[in-house]
Design a protein around this motif. Structure first.
Motif, short mmCIF file in Angstrom:
data_model
loop_
_atom_site.label_atom_id
_atom_site.label_comp_id
_atom_site.label_asym_id
_atom_site.label_seq_id
_atom_site.Cartn_x
_atom_site.Cartn_y
_atom_site.Cartn_z
N PHE A 120 64.39 16.95 66.14
CA PHE A 120 63.38 18.01 66.11
C PHE A 120 64.04 19.36 65.84
CE2 PHE A 120 60.70 21.24 68.07
CZ PHE A 120 59.45 20.91 67.57
N SER A 121 65.17 19.62 66.50
CA SER A 121 65.90 20.88 66.28
C SER A 121 66.39 20.99 64.85
CB SER A 121 67.08 20.98 67.25
OG SER A 121 66.64 20.96 68.59
N THR A 122 66.87 19.86 64.31
CA THR A 122 67.35 19.84 62.92
C THR A 122 66.21 20.13 61.95
OG1 THR A 122 69.07 18.25 63.51
CG2 THR A 122 68.52 18.46 61.17
N LEU A 123 65.06 19.50 62.19
CA LEU A 123 63.90 19.72 61.32
C LEU A 123 63.42 21.16 61.41
CD1 LEU A 123 61.70 18.63 59.43
CD2 LEU A 123 60.40 17.94 61.46
N ILE A 139 62.92 31.07 45.13
CA ILE A 139 61.82 30.40 44.42
C ILE A 139 61.46 29.11 45.16
CG2 ILE A 139 62.46 31.37 42.18
CD1 ILE A 139 63.92 28.79 41.53
N TRP A 140 60.24 28.64 44.93
CA TRP A 140 59.76 27.47 45.66
C TRP A 140 60.53 26.21 45.30
CZ3 TRP A 140 56.99 27.41 49.87
CH2 TRP A 140 56.18 28.50 50.17
N ARG A 141 61.13 26.19 44.13
CA ARG A 141 61.91 25.02 43.75
C ARG A 141 63.10 24.81 44.69
NH1 ARG A 141 66.01 24.25 38.69
NH2 ARG A 141 66.41 22.03 39.00
N ASP A 142 63.61 25.90 45.24
CA ASP A 142 64.77 25.82 46.14
C ASP A 142 64.38 25.64 47.61
OD1 ASP A 142 66.56 26.13 44.04
OD2 ASP A 142 66.61 28.31 44.21
N PHE A 143 63.10 25.50 47.90
CA PHE A 143 62.67 25.36 49.29
C PHE A 143 63.24 24.09 49.92
CE2 PHE A 143 59.90 24.02 52.71
CZ PHE A 143 59.66 25.19 53.41
N ILE A 144 63.10 22.97 49.24
CA ILE A 144 63.61 21.70 49.77
C ILE A 144 65.14 21.71 49.86
CG2 ILE A 144 63.72 19.21 49.42
CD1 ILE A 144 61.02 20.23 50.34
N PRO A 145 65.87 22.18 48.83
CA PRO A 145 67.34 22.28 48.98
C PRO A 145 67.76 23.13 50.18
CG PRO A 145 66.76 22.47 46.68
CD PRO A 145 65.47 22.46 47.44
N ALA A 146 67.07 24.26 50.41
CA ALA A 146 67.40 25.10 51.57
C ALA A 146 67.06 24.38 52.87
CB ALA A 146 66.64 26.43 51.49
N LEU A 147 65.96 23.65 52.88
CA LEU A 147 65.59 22.87 54.06
C LEU A 147 66.67 21.84 54.39
CD1 LEU A 147 62.09 21.42 54.85
CD2 LEU A 147 64.10 19.96 55.05
N ILE A 148 67.16 21.14 53.36
CA ILE A 148 68.19 20.11 53.57
C ILE A 148 69.50 20.74 54.02
CG2 ILE A 148 69.56 18.34 52.43
CD1 ILE A 148 67.14 17.84 50.60
N ALA A 149 69.93 21.80 53.31
CA ALA A 149 71.21 22.44 53.64
C ALA A 149 71.16 23.08 55.02
CB ALA A 149 71.56 23.48 52.58
N GLY A 150 70.07 23.79 55.34
CA GLY A 150 69.96 24.44 56.64
C GLY A 150 69.88 23.43 57.79
N GLY A 151 69.12 22.36 57.59
CA GLY A 151 69.03 21.33 58.63
C GLY A 151 70.36 20.62 58.83
N GLY A 153 73.36 21.85 58.18
CA GLY A 153 74.30 22.78 58.79
C GLY A 153 74.07 22.90 60.29
N TYR A 154 72.81 22.98 60.71
CA TYR A 154 72.51 23.07 62.14
C TYR A 154 72.90 21.78 62.85
CZ TYR A 154 70.06 24.32 66.41
OH TYR A 154 69.76 24.61 67.72
N TYR A 155 72.69 20.64 62.19
CA TYR A 155 73.10 19.35 62.77
C TYR A 155 74.60 19.32 63.00
CZ TYR A 155 73.91 14.31 63.11
OH TYR A 155 74.31 13.06 63.52
N CYS A 156 75.37 19.80 62.02
CA CYS A 156 76.83 19.87 62.15
C CYS A 156 77.22 20.78 63.31
CB CYS A 156 77.46 20.36 60.85
SG CYS A 156 77.33 19.20 59.48
#
Length: 252
Positions: A120-123, A139-151, A153-156
């Motif tokens: 939940f914290s990662t999401l 841009i909206w195209r980078d929304f999913i990449p930022a979601l994956i990278a940010g999640g 990074g927080y998981y790490c």
């Protein structure tokens, strides 16, 4: 005489416990001192003295044998606990709680473990990263990449903190992983703006509460606490920046 001494001791215990719980869960230094003073006043002690730093609390009252020290070895951010302790302090000020009742309520707050699951914290961190990307002009195209990278990074960050209790290292590792993953996503043409992806992804790591508390403590005249919290925030920001710079140096 013994009864009076025992009552004084119990009041000191309540004040120290309230201050310790507030400080270790993210409250400002001046708020901790104010809460301890209000509790002691509510129980009829009008001459109390406290000295609070991010790592220790000194508290004494007139008539007690010596000052009491509470050591703060670990700090986290759980503002819901700070709110609960504020509520208990207000009930004490209204005369609704005895010393023993207040102490038991504070121990219950201390024992409560309101920890969100790692997934939940990662999401949440991932969604926050995507929203920050859009807010900073991405841009909206980078929304999913930022979601994956940010999640990721927080998981790490959480995983490294479990094994290495050095805050600088865990934050450096998290930002390094964010930079590497963001660069990989852009190289695979799954994302477009590397800088915006990185900026959005590191935002969950930024010590916003530390910086806010440092400024508020400085404005309230608590120079030692303000400077120490500011230094801690600077080191965190430095660790995040170092991880990203390491990736940029490797790419260049």
């Amino acid at each position: 005489m013994n009864r009076h001494a025992n009552e004084m001791k119990d009041i000191v215990e309540v004040c120290l416990l309230a201050g310790k719980l507030m400080l270790k869960n993210g409250a400002e230094t001046y708020r901790v001192e104010d809460t301890m003073t209000r509790i002691s006043h509510a129980y009829g002690i009008h001459e109390s003295h406290s000295y609070v730093t991010p790592t220790a609390i000194l508290f004494s009252i007139e008539g007690a044998e010596a000052a009491r020290l509470a050591r703060i070895s670990d700090r986290t951010i759980q503002l819901d606990k700070v709110t609960e302790i504020n509520g208990i302090s207000r009930r004490i000020s209204r005369g609704e709680l005895s010393v023993k009742e207040a102490y038991n309520l504070l121990k219950e707050v201390d024992a409560s473990r309101k920890i969100y699951p790692l997934w939940f914290s990662t999401l949440a961190a991932g969604l926050t990263s995507g929203c920050f990307l859009i807010m900073y002009g991405g841009i909206w195209r980078d929304f999913i990449p930022a979601l994956i990278a940010g999640g990721f990074g927080y998981y790490c960050l959480i995983i490294v903190q479990r094994y290495v209790h050095i805050k600088f290292f865990s934050e450096f590792t998290a930002s390094l992983m964010i930079g590497l993953l963001a660069s990989l996503i852009v190289l695979m043409d799954l994302g477009e703006q590397f800088d915006k992806i990185v900026i959005g992804s590191v935002m969950p790591l930024v010590p916003g509460l530390l910086m806010t508390n440092a400024v508020r403590d400085l404005m309230a005249g608590h120079l030692v606490s303000g400077l120490s919290k500011g230094s801690e925030a600077f080191l965190t920001a430095f660790a995040i920046g170092t991880g990203v710079v390491a990736v940029l140096s490797w790419l260049s």
